[in-house]
Design a protein around this motif. Structure first.
Motif, PDB file in Angstrom:
ATOM      1  N   ALA A 105       1.183  -1.255  -0.255  1.00 18.91           N
ATOM      2  CA  ALA A 105      -0.018  -0.367   0.242  1.00 18.91           C
ATOM      3  C   ALA A 105       0.857   1.446   0.263  1.00 18.91           C
ATOM      4  O   ALA A 105       0.498   2.743  -0.160  1.00 18.91           O
ATOM      5  CB  ALA A 105      -0.896  -0.116   1.178  1.00 18.91           C
ATOM      6  N   MET A 106       2.116   0.894   0.435  1.00 24.85           N
ATOM      7  CA  MET A 106       2.894   2.287   0.609  1.00 24.85           C
ATOM      8  C   MET A 106       3.080   3.004  -0.576  1.00 24.85           C
ATOM      9  O   MET A 106       3.029   4.329  -0.395  1.00 24.85           O
ATOM     10  CB  MET A 106       4.002   1.809   1.975  1.00 24.85           C
ATOM     11  N   GLY A 107       3.851   2.517  -1.149  1.00 21.15           N
ATOM     12  CA  GLY A 107       4.068   3.168  -2.621  1.00 21.15           C
ATOM     13  C   GLY A 107       2.810   4.153  -3.238  1.00 21.15           C
ATOM     14  O   GLY A 107       3.131   5.272  -3.630  1.00 21.15           O
ATOM     15  N   ARG A 108       1.261   3.797  -3.611  1.00 26.38           N
ATOM     16  CA  ARG A 108       0.726   4.561  -3.709  1.00 26.38           C
ATOM     17  C   ARG A 108       0.305   5.258  -2.735  1.00 26.38           C
ATOM     18  O   ARG A 108       0.353   6.691  -3.030  1.00 26.38           O
ATOM     19  CB  ARG A 108      -0.566   3.042  -4.308  1.00 26.38           C
ATOM     20  N   ILE A 109       0.136   5.539  -2.085  1.00 21.80           N
ATOM     21  CA  ILE A 109      -0.062   6.075  -0.084  1.00 21.80           C
ATOM     22  C   ILE A 109       0.953   7.375  -0.742  1.00 21.80           C
ATOM     23  O   ILE A 109       0.241   8.450  -0.507  1.00 21.80           O
ATOM     24  CB  ILE A 109      -0.225   5.227   1.414  1.00 21.80           C
ATOM     25  N   CYS A 110       2.357   7.700  -0.445  1.00 19.72           N
ATOM     26  CA  CYS A 110       3.150   8.262  -0.680  1.00 19.72           C
ATOM     27  C   CYS A 110       3.132   8.999  -1.669  1.00 19.72           C
ATOM     28  O   CYS A 110       3.176  10.221  -1.525  1.00 19.72           O
ATOM     29  CB  CYS A 110       4.517   7.986  -0.134  1.00 19.72           C
ATOM     30  N   CYS A 114       2.538  13.250  -1.694  1.00 21.58           N
ATOM     31  CA  CYS A 114       3.492  13.597  -2.447  1.00 21.58           C
ATOM     32  C   CYS A 114       2.816  14.941  -3.003  1.00 21.58           C
ATOM     33  O   CYS A 114       2.807  16.126  -3.739  1.00 21.58           O
ATOM     34  CB  CYS A 114       4.755  13.235  -2.650  1.00 21.58           C
ATOM     35  N   ALA A 115       1.716  14.667  -3.850  1.00 19.60           N
ATOM     36  CA  ALA A 115       0.774  15.088  -5.499  1.00 19.60           C
ATOM     37  C   ALA A 115       0.009  15.994  -4.511  1.00 19.60           C
ATOM     38  O   ALA A 115      -0.037  17.233  -4.646  1.00 19.60           O
ATOM     39  CB  ALA A 115      -0.077  14.126  -5.778  1.00 19.60           C
ATOM     40  N   ALA A 116      -0.141  15.505  -3.217  1.00 16.17           N
ATOM     41  CA  ALA A 116      -1.458  16.406  -2.781  1.00 16.17           C
ATOM     42  C   ALA A 116      -0.687  17.331  -2.080  1.00 16.17           C
ATOM     43  O   ALA A 116      -1.307  19.076  -1.461  1.00 16.17           O
ATOM     44  CB  ALA A 116      -2.117  15.955  -1.395  1.00 16.17           C
ATOM     45  N   TYR A 117       0.429  17.399  -1.320  1.00  9.30           N
ATOM     46  CA  TYR A 117       1.343  18.335  -0.985  1.00  9.30           C
ATOM     47  C   TYR A 117       3.075  17.710  -1.698  1.00  9.30           C
ATOM     48  O   TYR A 117       3.489  17.746  -1.492  1.00  9.30           O
ATOM     49  CB  TYR A 117       1.901  17.949   0.590  1.00  9.30           C
ATOM     50  N   PRO A 118       2.394  18.808  -2.961  1.00 10.63           N
ATOM     51  CA  PRO A 118       4.046  18.631  -3.375  1.00 10.63           C
ATOM     52  C   PRO A 118       5.350  19.391  -3.001  1.00 10.63           C
ATOM     53  O   PRO A 118       6.227  19.532  -3.523  1.00 10.63           O
ATOM     54  CB  PRO A 118       3.955  20.233  -4.216  1.00 10.63           C
ATOM     55  N   GLU A 119       5.487  20.160  -1.790  1.00 11.58           N
ATOM     56  CA  GLU A 119       6.636  20.487  -1.083  1.00 11.58           C
ATOM     57  C   GLU A 119       7.728  19.783  -0.006  1.00 11.58           C
ATOM     58  O   GLU A 119       8.184  20.306   0.954  1.00 11.58           O
ATOM     59  CB  GLU A 119       5.593  22.587  -0.541  1.00 11.58           C
ATOM     60  N   VAL A 120       6.638  18.714  -0.096  1.00  9.54           N
ATOM     61  CA  VAL A 120       6.866  17.176   0.924  1.00  9.54           C
ATOM     62  C   VAL A 120       7.314  16.116   0.246  1.00  9.54           C
ATOM     63  O   VAL A 120       7.099  16.020  -1.063  1.00  9.54           O
ATOM     64  CB  VAL A 120       5.842  17.266   1.663  1.00  9.54           C
ATOM     65  N   THR A 121       8.612  15.512   0.844  1.00  9.38           N
ATOM     66  CA  THR A 121       9.059  14.618   0.002  1.00  9.38           C
ATOM     67  C   THR A 121       9.522  13.192   1.622  1.00  9.38           C
ATOM     68  O   THR A 121       9.741  14.020   2.721  1.00  9.38           O
ATOM     69  CB  THR A 121      10.483  15.096  -0.378  1.00  9.38           C
ATOM     70  N   VAL A 122       9.084  11.895   0.553  1.00 11.04           N
ATOM     71  CA  VAL A 122       8.911  11.480   1.176  1.00 11.04           C
ATOM     72  C   VAL A 122      10.129  10.200   1.520  1.00 11.04           C
ATOM     73  O   VAL A 122      10.427  10.508   0.330  1.00 11.04           O
ATOM     74  CB  VAL A 122       7.213  10.594   0.961  1.00 11.04           C
ATOM     75  N   ASP A 123      10.990  10.081   2.423  1.00 12.34           N
ATOM     76  CA  ASP A 123      11.726   9.207   2.730  1.00 12.34           C
ATOM     77  C   ASP A 123      10.997   8.120   3.681  1.00 12.34           C
ATOM     78  O   ASP A 123      11.181   8.184   4.758  1.00 12.34           O
ATOM     79  CB  ASP A 123      13.247   9.652   3.383  1.00 12.34           C
ATOM     80  N   LEU A 124      10.597   6.583   2.779  1.00  9.13           N
ATOM     81  CA  LEU A 124      10.005   6.001   3.593  1.00  9.13           C
ATOM     82  C   LEU A 124      11.331   4.812   3.686  1.00  9.13           C
ATOM     83  O   LEU A 124      11.905   4.198   2.293  1.00  9.13           O
ATOM     84  CB  LEU A 124       8.883   5.248   3.071  1.00  9.13           C
ATOM     85  N   VAL A 125      10.961   3.422   4.699  1.00 15.24           N
ATOM     86  CA  VAL A 125      11.605   3.187   5.617  1.00 15.24           C
ATOM     87  C   VAL A 125      10.873   1.749   5.754  1.00 15.24           C
ATOM     88  O   VAL A 125      10.522   1.667   6.944  1.00 15.24           O
ATOM     89  CB  VAL A 125      12.589   3.202   5.668  1.00 15.24           C
ATOM     90  N   ALA A 126      10.821   0.267   5.088  1.00 17.92           N
ATOM     91  CA  ALA A 126      10.390  -0.645   4.885  1.00 17.92           C
ATOM     92  C   ALA A 126      10.991  -1.755   5.467  1.00 17.92           C
ATOM     93  O   ALA A 126      11.676  -1.995   5.127  1.00 17.92           O
ATOM     94  CB  ALA A 126      10.067  -1.127   3.748  1.00 17.92           C
ATOM     95  N   GLU A 127      11.207  -1.599   6.859  1.00 19.24           N
ATOM     96  CA  GLU A 127      11.181  -2.871   8.349  1.00 19.24           C
ATOM     97  C   GLU A 127      10.384  -2.971   8.679  1.00 19.24           C
ATOM     98  O   GLU A 127       9.853  -1.950   9.595  1.00 19.24           O
ATOM     99  CB  GLU A 127      13.402  -2.876   8.566  1.00 19.24           C
TER     100      GLU A 127
END
Length: 291
Positions: A105-110, A114-127
């Motif tokens: 799920a998180m690929g789509r959600i992130c 980011c599309a809704a908040y273009p000034e945010v960049t996401v760094d997701l760590v999956a573990e």
């Protein structure tokens, strides 16, 4: 030096008196007068002469005003810019999330966040380990059935159910008796039984395949290797297409997903925005809605 006293001195000096400064700022004349008196005491000089015709800057007051007026405006401008900048979600958002939920799920959600908040960049760590949000500088952690932790706060955004599934070709056991069936289980599986629908069906899995991932277990079940226990959301697509059949639900074994952060007071706008965003992805509180 008290910057509040310095700011109030500049306020009175620029407005030409206590009354006008009071009306412009909403501060009482007594407060402004006391602040200026405190500043004069700290500096050891008179800054304002109080006469019958009002207030007049002394030589020291004029010198102080000349040297601080520009910097005080810069400080005020900087504070305004900071407030306005932090009011909108922006900057890097670092998230720790379980591997399986991240893959599903998180690929789509992130991407949508980011599309809704273009000034945010996401760094997701999956573990799957429990990260330390403070020490490892994470803003958010997504956890499954988290234990109480006074240092973390957040919201449960979705729940899942544990179900036993199998391919249509695998015979469904008869209710009321413990039935041994070929089982697809995790590598660390210990002998046990699966009690479904509050004891209506009791299944004794005999391990036929031991696998280390729910996705592999699901695919093996679709291939007809036996019965498997898994979160319903993982098998939802296969259940709706008829590739798997749900035998029952494990009672009192809901899987709850929480989005957590470190502070109850003043979380950053990017954290608040993501918490609201992910909760809105599951408005009914069920993972299968997005399965």
């Amino acid at each position: 030096m008290d910057l509040n006293a310095l700011a109030d001195f500049a306020l009175v000096a620029s407005n030409g008196g206590l009354g006008k400064a009071s009306r412009a700022s909403g501060k009482s004349k007594a407060t402004l007068s006391r602040r200026i008196a405190d500043l004069e005491e700290q500096l050891g000089v008179r800054l304002i002469e109080r006469g019958a015709r009002g207030l007049k800057l002394t030589e020291a007051g004029e010198m102080l005003m000349a040297r601080t007026e520009g910097p005080m405006h810069e400080v005020a401008d900087a504070m305004t810019a900071t407030r306005e900048g932090l009011a909108a979600p922006r900057g890097r958002l670092r998230i720790a999330s379980p591997v399986l939920f991240s893959q599903l799920a998180m690929g789509r959600i992130c991407a949508e966040f980011c599309a809704a908040y273009p000034e945010v960049t996401v760094d997701l760590v999956a573990e799957d380990r429990l990260v330390d949000l403070v020490e490892e500088q994470f803003d958010i952690a997504i956890r499954i059935n988290p234990s109480p932790d006074s240092s973390l706060v957040g919201r449960c955004f979705a729940k899942d159910r544990l179900v036993v599934v199998a391919a249509p070709s695998v015979p469904v056991p008869s209710p009321g008796v413990v039935t041994a069936v070929p089982g697809i289980v995790f590598s660390n599986f210990q002998p046990s039984h699966w009690s479904l629908d509050e004891g209506r069906l009791i299944v004794q899995p005999v391990p036929r395949l031991r696998l280390s991932s729910f996705l592999m277990i699901r695919d093996a079940a679709v291939a007809g290797a036996g019965a498997a226990l898994m979160p319903q959301s993982i098998a939802w697509g296969q259940l709706t297409r008829g590739e798997l059949v749900q035998w029952g639900t494990v009672s009192d074994a809901d899987v709850a997903l929480w989005v957590l952060h470190t502070s109850r007071r003043l979380p950053s706008p990017k954290v608040r925005a993501f918490v609201e965003f992910i909760c809105n992805q599951y408005p009914e509180g069920s993972l299968v809605l997005k399965g």
